[in-house]
Scaffold this active site. Structure first.
Site, PDB file in Angstrom:
ATOM      1  N   LYS A   1     -14.995   4.793   3.503  1.00  0.00           N
ATOM      2  CA  LYS A   1     -13.647   5.317   3.712  1.00  0.00           C
ATOM      3  C   LYS A   1     -13.694   6.840   3.862  1.00  0.00           C
ATOM      4  O   LYS A   1     -14.420   7.530   3.134  1.00  0.00           O
ATOM      5  CB  LYS A   1     -12.766   4.912   2.526  1.00  0.00           C
TER       6      LYS A   1
ATOM      7  N   SER B   1      -4.313   1.730   1.111  1.00  0.00           N
ATOM      8  CA  SER B   1      -4.742   2.718   2.080  1.00  0.00           C
ATOM      9  C   SER B   1      -6.138   2.484   2.644  1.00  0.00           C
ATOM     10  O   SER B   1      -6.510   3.088   3.633  1.00  0.00           O
ATOM     11  CB  SER B   1      -4.705   4.111   1.441  1.00  0.00           C
TER      12      SER B   1
ATOM     13  N   SER C   1      -4.800  -0.101  -3.245  1.00  0.00           N
ATOM     14  CA  SER C   1      -5.345   0.382  -1.974  1.00  0.00           C
ATOM     15  C   SER C   1      -6.632  -0.308  -1.544  1.00  0.00           C
ATOM     16  O   SER C   1      -7.027  -0.194  -0.392  1.00  0.00           O
ATOM     17  CB  SER C   1      -5.580   1.896  -2.040  1.00  0.00           C
TER      18      SER C   1
END
Length: 485
Positions: free
Chosen positions: A100, A180, A204
């Site tokens: 990420k 996210s 997330s």
């Protein structure tokens, strides 16, 4: 969308796979990769090229990957050379991983999806990145995310960032990927990598994993280093692995946490006690029938399912969590920007807010964090979490002698809405998130062409026990259906 491929480097494809859907690599797991390598049927370079080719082919539709590592092929060659010489680099030797883009890497920018941080080139790898490299993993690149891990605006939409554009759900490109860690989950669902890293403050990792039909694991708080990760709140933030199987996320967790997490062949579900908290199920009319099927299936395996467990003061928990996130964000982000940004365009939260103001870009959560300075309110919020979340959950586990709590991960999915943002109908992620407890989501089938999922969580530190339990539950669930791209 013009920034979606801003950092995607051109890669030369030597000895590339014949197609982007190679049966030898589809739905690959770590154990299967190791077996194929042992049998000399594939090389690490071929597997790496396969994933890079799929990124090249599908990412224009999915926007799951922000940047590709120009060193990925050389890392794969090094893994092949080491294997030929009888040397293993580590427990993740040759495993292709995506990371990420709020996790620092020396070899690629770390933007958090924000154009304000477009020139953020860290001088050091985050601890988790260095641990992956030391374990022999191949870093394919970095994934898209909800901008600043979704702590920017109340009208943000999951999976959208100024740098990466809108990440799409591979099962239906018009539907939310959730966030996210959207790019990290989508990339695994779409077979763009073998495993990935996401981060979670509250939901997330679990939400995007649930909506994209993969396994997501949020470890116990502090089990995995947060150094070099763009923060929201130190009392809840954690890195966690995403994969297509529980075994794969357990392998990555073990490397990052340095804790034993291998599957226990002796474990059975018989006589396990799993609880259902009413509050964590009431939102789930969309998947209610499927959740009841899961409970029935567990009971048939000898699990004692304790239903209708009450939980009090849930609204106070939600309110206190928000107070904590606002207070800790400013301190954590100020510290990160001061220490990690190599080009000092943005060096503190005030400058970050000023940047968004010049762009006429909604950022009210950042502004709220700047204005939230009351330490007594913050301490009261922490006390409320201790009393009404951590202590109450511990009491529930002890009173009902539970091995885990199970719940639907999320409510109904929604269409991507660039005007009004997300439309969450509920989730079960908050209690584990605010308590720092380990939680895991795994797919339980499909509905209307989209994945459904349940989550399991247990007490702090019981990560291995949770992974063992989840691996057994996984065996009872329908086989994962990969998206048609």
């Amino acid at each position: 969308m013009k920034y979606a491929n801003l950092f995607v480097f051109v890669v030369l494809w030597f000895c590339s796979p014949k197609s982007v859907s190679e049966p030898a690599f589809d739905e690959l797991s770590i154990s299967r990769l190791n077996q194929q390598i042992k049998n000399n049927t594939v090389t690490y370079q071929q597997v790496t090229q396969y994933y890079l080719k799929r990124i090249e082919h599908y990412n224009s539709r999915l926007n799951a990957v922000i940047s590709v590592n120009p060193n990925a092929i050389s890392q794969a060659k090094a893994a092949d050379d080491a294997f030929k010489n009888g040397r293993l680099l580590g427990p993740l030797h040759g495993v292709p991983v995506l990371i990420k883009d709020n996790i620092d890497t020396r070899f690629l920018p770390t933007t958090g999806g924000s154009l304000a941080l477009i020139n953020n080139r860290p001088k050091q790898n985050a601890d988790v990145v260095q641990q992956l490299l030391d374990a022999g993993a191949i870093i394919l690149g970095k994934t898209n995310l909800s901008e600043l891990a979704n702590f920017k605006s109340t009208k943000s939409r999951s999976g959208y960032s100024g740098v990466g554009g809108q990440t799409a759900n591979p099962y239906n490109l018009t539907m939310t990927p959730c966030g996210s860690s959207s790019g990290s989950a989508v990339s695994i669902a779409a077979n763009l990598a073998l495993v990935s890293l996401g981060t979670e403050t509250d939901g997330s990792i679990l939400c995007p994993s649930a909506f994209n039909g993969v396994v997501g694991f949020k470890p116990t708080l502090s089990h995995i280093s947060q150094r070099g990760v763009i923060p929201i709140a130190h009392s809840q933030d954690t890195v966690g692995p995403i994969g297509r199987t529980v075994a794969d996320v357990a392998s990555v967790y073990q490397v990052l946490s340095k804790r034993h997490a291998k599957a226990d062949a002796a474990i059975t579900l018989a006589k396990k006690r799993i609880g259902v908290i009413t509050t964590l199920n009431g939102f789930n009319q969309y998947g209610d029938a499927e959740f009841k099927w899961v409970l029935k299936t567990l009971k048939q395996q000898g699990v004692e399912v304790i239903e209708n467990i009450p939980f009090e003061h849930i609204e106070q928990v939600y309110q206190s969590e928000f107070e904590i996130l606002k207070y800790e964000f400013k301190q954590g982000m100020d510290d990160y920007l001061a220490k990690q940004t190599s080009e000092k365009q943005i060096s503190n939260v005030a400058e970050l807010a000023a940047y968004y103001k010049t762009q006429d870009d909604a950022h009210e959560l950042i502004s709220l964090a700047i204005d939230t300075t009351s330490k007594p309110r913050y301490e009261l919020a922490k006390s409320t979490i201790d009393k009404h979340a951590k202590a109450q959950l511990k009491t529930i586990f002890e009173k009902y002698q539970l091995d885990a709590i199970i719940a639907p991960t999320m409510g109904a999915p929604w269409q991507i809405d660039p005007i009004n943002g997300d439309r969450f109908s509920g989730s079960s992620t908050t209690l584990a998130a605010v308590s720092g407890y380990p939680s895991l989501t795994l797919p339980i089938g499909m509905k209307h062409g989209l994945p459904l999922a349940v989550s399991l969580f247990t007490l702090s530190g019981d990560d291995s026990e949770l992974l063992y339990l989840a691996a057994e539950v996984e065996k009872l669930m329908p086989k994962r259906i990969s998206p048609t791209l």
